[in-house]
Every structure is written in structure tokens, then in C-alpha cells.
Design an enzyme around this catalytic site. Structure first.
Site: not given
Length: 217
Positions: A76, A95, A97, A116, A157, A210
Site C-alpha cells: 500500500e 492502516h 483491518h 463526539y 478493506h 485537547y
């Protein structure tokens, strides 16, 4: 070893994905971009995360050319480098799964503002159009659906999350997976109430400060 700190962080967060249930086997990938070096440290293809060492992490440029490393970069890599080219404020990609994000992506549904906490990424997390893994189309579709957000569901995916650093990207991946789980579970027993646009605009503002130190006046 070049970019040793970044390589070690990639290893740590790949292994953290497994420990925290965000992927299985060798699924998913992690990268960190260092603009001053024009270099991306990215997880290799097909190596179990519990076996990874910093030396296994591959260094590539934004065109995918290997600068340093003994393995193939993640399949990827093109999706990662597209993020860095088009979203210069983002310097890390995680990334996953993860189960509930992937469940929504298989329904080809987006994640609305069920909490939120969705605001760590944006007002919602859209689901991109489908494209085969490892193709330029996957990156193109992801970037289009990710506009105005730091995360996107990849159809059938998984999830892509990005941040100013790998710690932020990983936190977004975890929080969005939590929100996806809450959304799927809530839908199983009723109709979730979605926060309105005004509230999410306010939450986005809140998340800009935050967890950051208070400035002394």
C-alpha cells in the site's frame, strides 16, 4: 542506521496494532514521512509484526523508489505517499483491518457522528469507493473521501488514519474503531442518535487544543 528513531516507531506501532486488536497476521501497515529527508519509513510487505526489527523497515521516496532496505515496501505504499503529497500537514499513516471499521466498510457505509470522539478525525468518516488493494486507484479514492478528515473507510478493506505524527495517527485509528464498534452495536438494538453539525463543529474546535499544554501568559 538512517532514520532509526522513525524505523523503531514504525515497528512499535505495527506491533501495537496486533496487541490492541486493530489487525491480524500481517494485515495493515504503518509509515512515517520525514519531509526534510524526502523519505518515508514504511513497514515491509508480508513479514509478521512480532518478528519485525528496525532494520526490516524500508525507506522509500515519495515515488516509491527504495532508498534503503532489504525487503519490499508495503503493497500500500502508493496510498501512503499520496497522503503525504496532497496533505502536507499529515506525516504519518496507520492502516488497519480492525473489525468494526471493516464491517462498516463492507456495508460501504460511512461512520456518522455517533460520538463526539469521531471529531478526532473530522465530522464523520466517509467510506471511499472500492478499489483493489495495492493499486493507485485505492489511494485516489481514499484521498477523495478523506477530504476534510484525518480518516477514511476503505470499501471492503479497512481503515486509514493519518496524523501530524504516528502517535496521533494511531490514536485516531483506535478511537474511530471504538466509535465504529459503538455504532454497529447501537444499530443492532435500535437507531443511534447522531450528533448534529453544530455540535461536531464545536467538537472539532475543542480537539484542536485537547491534551496540549496550557500557554503561560
Amino acid at each position: 542506521m538512517r532514520l532509526q528513531t522513525e524505523r523503531e516507531k514504525v515497528v512499535h506501532h505495527c506491533q501495537l496494532m496486533i496487541r490492541n486488536g486493530l489487525t491480524k497476521g500481517t494485515g495493515g501497515n504503518v509509515s512515517i514521512y520525514v519531509p526534510t529527508e524526502n523519505c518515508v519509513a514504511i513497514s515491509p510487505s508480508g513479514i509478521p509484526y512480532d518478528e519485525l526489527t528496525a532494520a526490516d523497515i524500508v525507506l522509500i521516496d515519495l515515488e516509491g523508489h527504495v532508498i534503503e532496505g532489504h525487503h519490499k515496501p508495503s503493497s500500500e505504499w502508493a496510498m501512503h505517499t499520496m497522503v503525504y503529497k496532497r496533505r502536507p500537514e499529515l506525516e504519518a499513516v496507520v492502516h488497519t483491518h480492525s473489525i468494526f471499521a471493516k464491517t462498516l466498510s463492507c456495508l460501504r457505509e460511512s461512520l456518522p457522528a455517533v460520538s463526539y470522539l469521531v471529531a478526532v478525525a473530522g465530522k464523520a468518516v466517509q467510506c471511499a469507493d472500492y478499489a483493489s488493494f495495492g493499486t493507485p486507484d485505492l489511494g485516489e479514492n481514499a484521498l477523495k473521501a478523506m477530504e476534510g478528515s484525518k480518516a477514511v473507510l476503505l470499501a471492503n478493506h479497512g481503515l486509514l488514519a493519518a496524523g501530524a505524527n504516528v502517535e496521533e495517527a494511531f490514536n485516531i485509528a483506535e478511537e474511530i474503531e471504538l466509535c465504529a464498534e459503538v455504532y454497529v452495536r447501537a444499530r443492532s438494538i435500535g437507531t443511534p442518535v447522531i450528533l448534529d453539525d453544530q455540535e461536531m463543529t464545536y467538537m472539532l474546535e475543542r480537539f484542536t487544543t485537547y491534551g496540549k499544554p496550557v500557554e503561560n501568559k
